[in-house]
Design an enzyme around this catalytic site. Structure first.
Site, PDB file in Angstrom:
ATOM      1  N   LYS A 207      37.649  85.118  14.256  1.00  0.00           N
ATOM      2  CA  LYS A 207      36.929  86.020  13.351  1.00  0.00           C
ATOM      3  C   LYS A 207      37.129  85.578  11.899  1.00  0.00           C
ATOM      4  O   LYS A 207      36.190  85.449  11.143  1.00  0.00           O
ATOM      5  CB  LYS A 207      37.444  87.452  13.565  1.00  0.00           C
ATOM      6  CG  LYS A 207      36.775  88.485  12.719  1.00  0.00           C
ATOM      7  CD  LYS A 207      37.240  89.875  13.104  1.00  0.00           C
ATOM      8  CE  LYS A 207      36.782  90.888  12.060  1.00  0.00           C
ATOM      9  NZ  LYS A 207      37.200  92.245  12.378  1.00  0.00           N
ATOM     10  N   GLU A 213      47.389  79.601  14.410  1.00  0.00           N
ATOM     11  CA  GLU A 213      47.418  79.004  15.750  1.00  0.00           C
ATOM     12  C   GLU A 213      46.085  78.333  16.071  1.00  0.00           C
ATOM     13  O   GLU A 213      46.033  77.193  16.539  1.00  0.00           O
ATOM     14  CB  GLU A 213      47.691  80.093  16.812  1.00  0.00           C
ATOM     15  CG  GLU A 213      49.077  80.682  16.781  1.00  0.00           C
ATOM     16  CD  GLU A 213      49.210  81.875  15.832  1.00  0.00           C
ATOM     17  OE1 GLU A 213      48.343  82.036  14.941  1.00  0.00           O
ATOM     18  OE2 GLU A 213      50.190  82.627  15.980  1.00  0.00           O
ATOM     19  N   GLY A 268      38.808  92.387  16.412  1.00  0.00           N
ATOM     20  CA  GLY A 268      39.113  91.252  17.295  1.00  0.00           C
ATOM     21  C   GLY A 268      39.258  91.674  18.752  1.00  0.00           C
ATOM     22  O   GLY A 268      38.699  91.053  19.663  1.00  0.00           O
ATOM     23  N   ARG A 269      39.983  92.759  18.975  1.00  0.00           N
ATOM     24  CA  ARG A 269      40.244  93.178  20.359  1.00  0.00           C
ATOM     25  C   ARG A 269      39.066  93.917  20.977  1.00  0.00           C
ATOM     26  O   ARG A 269      39.136  94.351  22.125  1.00  0.00           O
ATOM     27  CB  ARG A 269      41.519  94.022  20.407  1.00  0.00           C
ATOM     28  CG  ARG A 269      41.549  95.184  19.439  1.00  0.00           C
ATOM     29  CD  ARG A 269      42.957  95.734  19.272  1.00  0.00           C
ATOM     30  NE  ARG A 269      43.036  96.799  18.278  1.00  0.00           N
ATOM     31  CZ  ARG A 269      43.211  96.610  16.980  1.00  0.00           C
ATOM     32  NH1 ARG A 269      43.317  95.378  16.507  1.00  0.00           N
ATOM     33  NH2 ARG A 269      43.295  97.624  16.154  1.00  0.00           N
ATOM     34  N   GLU A 354      47.718  97.016  20.294  1.00  0.00           N
ATOM     35  CA  GLU A 354      47.381  96.666  18.914  1.00  0.00           C
ATOM     36  C   GLU A 354      46.572  97.815  18.288  1.00  0.00           C
ATOM     37  O   GLU A 354      46.595  98.021  17.081  1.00  0.00           O
ATOM     38  CB  GLU A 354      46.607  95.340  18.848  1.00  0.00           C
ATOM     39  CG  GLU A 354      46.678  94.681  17.483  1.00  0.00           C
ATOM     40  CD  GLU A 354      46.080  93.289  17.427  1.00  0.00           C
ATOM     41  OE1 GLU A 354      44.851  93.175  17.420  1.00  0.00           O
ATOM     42  OE2 GLU A 354      46.845  92.300  17.389  1.00  0.00           O
ATOM     43  N   HIS A 385      55.752  93.259  45.556  1.00  0.00           N
ATOM     44  CA  HIS A 385      56.909  92.490  46.005  1.00  0.00           C
ATOM     45  C   HIS A 385      57.780  92.047  44.842  1.00  0.00           C
ATOM     46  O   HIS A 385      58.592  91.141  44.981  1.00  0.00           O
ATOM     47  CB  HIS A 385      56.438  91.293  46.838  1.00  0.00           C
ATOM     48  CG  HIS A 385      55.767  91.744  48.101  1.00  0.00           C
ATOM     49  ND1 HIS A 385      56.455  92.004  49.257  1.00  0.00           N
ATOM     50  CD2 HIS A 385      54.473  92.057  48.351  1.00  0.00           C
ATOM     51  CE1 HIS A 385      55.612  92.423  50.192  1.00  0.00           C
ATOM     52  NE2 HIS A 385      54.396  92.474  49.656  1.00  0.00           N
ATOM     53  N   LYS A 505      53.729  86.998  10.250  1.00  0.00           N
ATOM     54  CA  LYS A 505      52.912  85.852   9.809  1.00  0.00           C
ATOM     55  C   LYS A 505      53.392  85.368   8.444  1.00  0.00           C
ATOM     56  O   LYS A 505      53.533  84.171   8.200  1.00  0.00           O
ATOM     57  CB  LYS A 505      51.439  86.262   9.670  1.00  0.00           C
ATOM     58  CG  LYS A 505      50.697  86.463  10.962  1.00  0.00           C
ATOM     59  CD  LYS A 505      49.207  86.658  10.628  1.00  0.00           C
ATOM     60  CE  LYS A 505      48.451  87.288  11.774  1.00  0.00           C
ATOM     61  NZ  LYS A 505      47.075  87.655  11.438  1.00  0.00           N
TER      62      LYS A 505
HETATM   63  O1  F6P Z   1      47.109  88.716  14.543  1.00  0.00           O
HETATM   64  C1  F6P Z   1      46.336  89.655  15.174  1.00  0.00           C
HETATM   65  C2  F6P Z   1      44.892  89.297  15.122  1.00  0.00           C
HETATM   66  O2  F6P Z   1      44.382  89.552  13.856  1.00  0.00           O
HETATM   67  C3  F6P Z   1      44.109  90.030  16.197  1.00  0.00           C
HETATM   68  O3  F6P Z   1      43.742  91.296  15.823  1.00  0.00           O
HETATM   69  C4  F6P Z   1      42.988  89.101  16.430  1.00  0.00           C
HETATM   70  O4  F6P Z   1      42.345  89.361  17.635  1.00  0.00           O
HETATM   71  C5  F6P Z   1      43.701  87.775  16.408  1.00  0.00           C
HETATM   72  O5  F6P Z   1      44.699  87.928  15.410  1.00  0.00           O
HETATM   73  C6  F6P Z   1      42.863  86.573  16.136  1.00  0.00           C
HETATM   74  O6  F6P Z   1      42.226  86.637  14.903  1.00  0.00           O
HETATM   75  P1  F6P Z   1      41.033  85.670  14.553  1.00  0.00           P
HETATM   76  O7  F6P Z   1      39.930  85.922  15.514  1.00  0.00           O
HETATM   77  O8  F6P Z   1      40.665  86.000  13.142  1.00  0.00           O
HETATM   78  O9  F6P Z   1      41.530  84.245  14.672  1.00  0.00           O
END
Ligand code: F6P
Length: 542
Positions: A207, A213, A268-269, A354, A385, A505
């Site tokens: 987003k 990452e 995002g979620r 979240e 199990h 972060k």
């Molecule tokens: O760190 C949490 C978050 O902001 C989530 O809410 C989101 O889904 C994820 O990181 C990834 O964010 P982006 O789509 O901006 O890379």
């Protein structure tokens, strides 16, 4: 000012009611009402919910409805669907429901109707998906794309990977899909180790397009691709982006013509049905993706219009709240009896925790009640199990959501009946247990009886549906989205921000140069963190 939740008459009445019914067990509730199993259920958008095995009576349900009323739940739902900026700390609308709206309604954000934009992106996604699926989209060296790697994290990964796994049965099988999320290099290396650069396309899904990452993995993907494809022009044929941030996409070197947009009003979620679902659409094709959206929309309409006692998300939200705030439950186990839903618990962890893992109300007051439960789970029967022992005989109360289907997508001998017999048996065992008396009647040795007793009285919901389809997955996800909404609305929290992920972060960004620098850095953390960093540096150098 909003009346604090615990001051509402319905909340106080629920407290008194919980105290008064404390010693009534689920077994008693069934014994006193022969019709309970037939009555306490609801059905919508292809999903049947049995909630008879909760510690609730008709009075509890009436108080839930009263609490919804006193919390202005209907008005809050309308505000979300209308596009009001209900995510107050980020000053944003919350309009994932617009992503699956048909073309007809007008939904305004800052005076602009967002529905035509949504459909324009869907059309662009469809054209792209068709090109990949038909083999018309060629890589830089002229070969069709066979492998699609989605790079993203959180909502830009969990939704796509969950949907791909859940609907794999419907996927185009000559395409390979991989999902890379972790900044641990092993994730990327393992995802691509058997892939050919000439036939591999990366979807960089973020987003913000700034997430550490994702950007680190995207850069490694570019290096990996160009190691074989050599020319920079190859990026245009092997990378597309899904983002709200065109500037950063262009900076990365992806042509914005190959960018699929969405908007800040999609959390995002809550984004798996936006362009973030591009990998899903490539895997399933346009018709199945549209069916997925129609399932979401059917549940949206149900949520918006159905009366309380027939409203699945409202019932599930209130039951979750009842178990958390009045029954002492700390967690919820998500137990899908469908192997295709193996990533569903992980997906729900972000969606629920979240969203509702908050400790202050919308007006900034620290809450004096628990908010979000801890969500976790595994597909049945594997969980049986491993951890079900604790659910049955441990010291904690763990409400369970069982999810099962009438029909298997892969009918194989007796498998499906065996699988489903376990859904019914586990829910029955949790609710009714096995008493010392029953064991004695069976002739059990007295010393073994405490070990063999199942106290029971452990609540669960059972969700049943015909079979796993794209539309059904849409309804199921929307059911949980709105269940989360109901809980957050009653708790008076902002379910749509996520400030709790920020501090880590920021600190990581401070630590990165301390790990990388050649010279010994001056460390100003606490003594434990300083010592850990020094140890890491020493071993890393060695
Ligand atoms: O760190 C949490 C978050 O902001 C989530 O809410 C989101 O889904 C994820 O990181 C990834 O964010 P982006 O789509 O901006 O890379």
């Amino acid at each position: 000012m909003t009346t604090p939740l615990t001051q509402l008459p319905a909340w106080k009445a629920l407290e008194a009611h919980a105290a008064a019914t404390k010693s009534t067990t689920i077994r008693d509730l069934f014994a006193n009402d022969a019709t309970r199993g037939e009555r306490l259920n609801a059905e919508a958008a292809g999903l049947f919910l049995d909630y008879a095995k909760h510690r609730v009576t008709d009075e509890t349900l009436a108080l839930f409805a009263q609490l919804a009323e006193e919390s202005s739940l209907r008005a809050k739902i309308d505000a979300m669907f209308r596009g009001d900026k209900i995510n107050i700390t980020e000053n944003r609308a919350v309009l994932h429901t617009a992503l699956r709206a048909p073309k007809s309604p007008t939904i305004l954000v800052d005076g602009v109707n967002v529905v035509p934009e949504v459909h324009a992106v869907l059309d662009k996604m469809a054209a792209f998906a068709d090109e990949i699926r038909s083999g018309k989209w060629l890589g830089h060296t002229g070969k069709p794309i066979k492998n699609i790697v989605n790079i993203g994290i959180g909502g830009s990964d969990l939704g796509p990977v969950m949907a791909y796994e859940a609907l794999r049965h419907y996927a185009q099988r000559d395409l390979t899909f991989r999902f890379v999320s972790n900044v641990d290099g092993s994730d990327f290396v393992e995802a691509v180790h058997d892939l050919d650069q000439e036939e591999t396309l990366f979807i960089v899904a973020s987003k913000t397009f700034t997430t550490l990452e994702t950007m680190t993995n995207a850069h490694s993907a570019r290096v990996w691709s160009l190691a074989k494809l050599k020319e920079h022009a190859a990026v245009a044929r092997h990378f597309v982006a899904v983002s709200t941030n065109a500037t950063e996409v262009a900076k990365f070197g992806i042509d914005t013509a190959n960018m699929f947009g969405f908007w800040d009003w999609v959390g995002g979620r809550y984004s798996m049905d936006s362009a973030i679902g591009l990998s899903t659409m490539v895997a399933l094709g346009t018709d199945h993706f549209r069916a997925l959206l129609s399932g979401f929309h059917a549940m949206d309409e149900h949520f918006r219009t159905a009366p309380f006692l027939k409203n699945l998300p409202m019932l599930m939200g209130m039951l979750a709240l009842w178990n958390t705030n009045f029954q002492g439950a700390e967690t919820v186990a998500i137990l899908p009896y469908d192997n295709y839903l193996k990533r569903f618990p992980a997906y729900l962890q972000q969606l629920t925790m979240e969203s509702n893992g908050k400790h202050v109300t919308l007006d900034g007051h620290v809450v004096d009640y628990n908010t979000c439960a801890i969500y976790w789970g595994e597909p049945g029967t594997n969980g049986q199990h491993s951890f079900y022992q604790l659910i049955h005989q441990g010291t904690r109360l763990i409400p369970c959501d069982f999810i099962g289907f009438y029909k298997s997508l892969n009918p194989l001998g007796k498998h499906h009946d065996l699988l489903m017999s376990n859904v019914f048996a586990q829910a029955e065992a949790l609710a009714f247990g096995k008493s010392a008396e029953q064991l004695r009647d069976e002739g059990m040795a007295e010393w073994l009886i405490p070990h063999r007793t199942f106290v029971g009285n452990r609540p669960s919901s059972t969700i049943l549906a015909e079979k796993m389809t794209p539309a059904l997955l849409g309804s199921l996800v929307a059911l949980y989205e709105h269940n989360v909404f109901v809980q957050g609305a009653i708790w008076q929290i902002d379910s749509f921000d996520q400030w709790g992920v920020e501090l880590g972060k920021v600190l990581a960004n401070r630590i990165i140069p301390e790990l990388e620098s050649e010279e010994e850095p001056a460390l100003n953390h606490d003594s434990s963190t300083n010592a850990l960093i020094r140890k890491y540096r020493a071993h890393r150098r060695a």
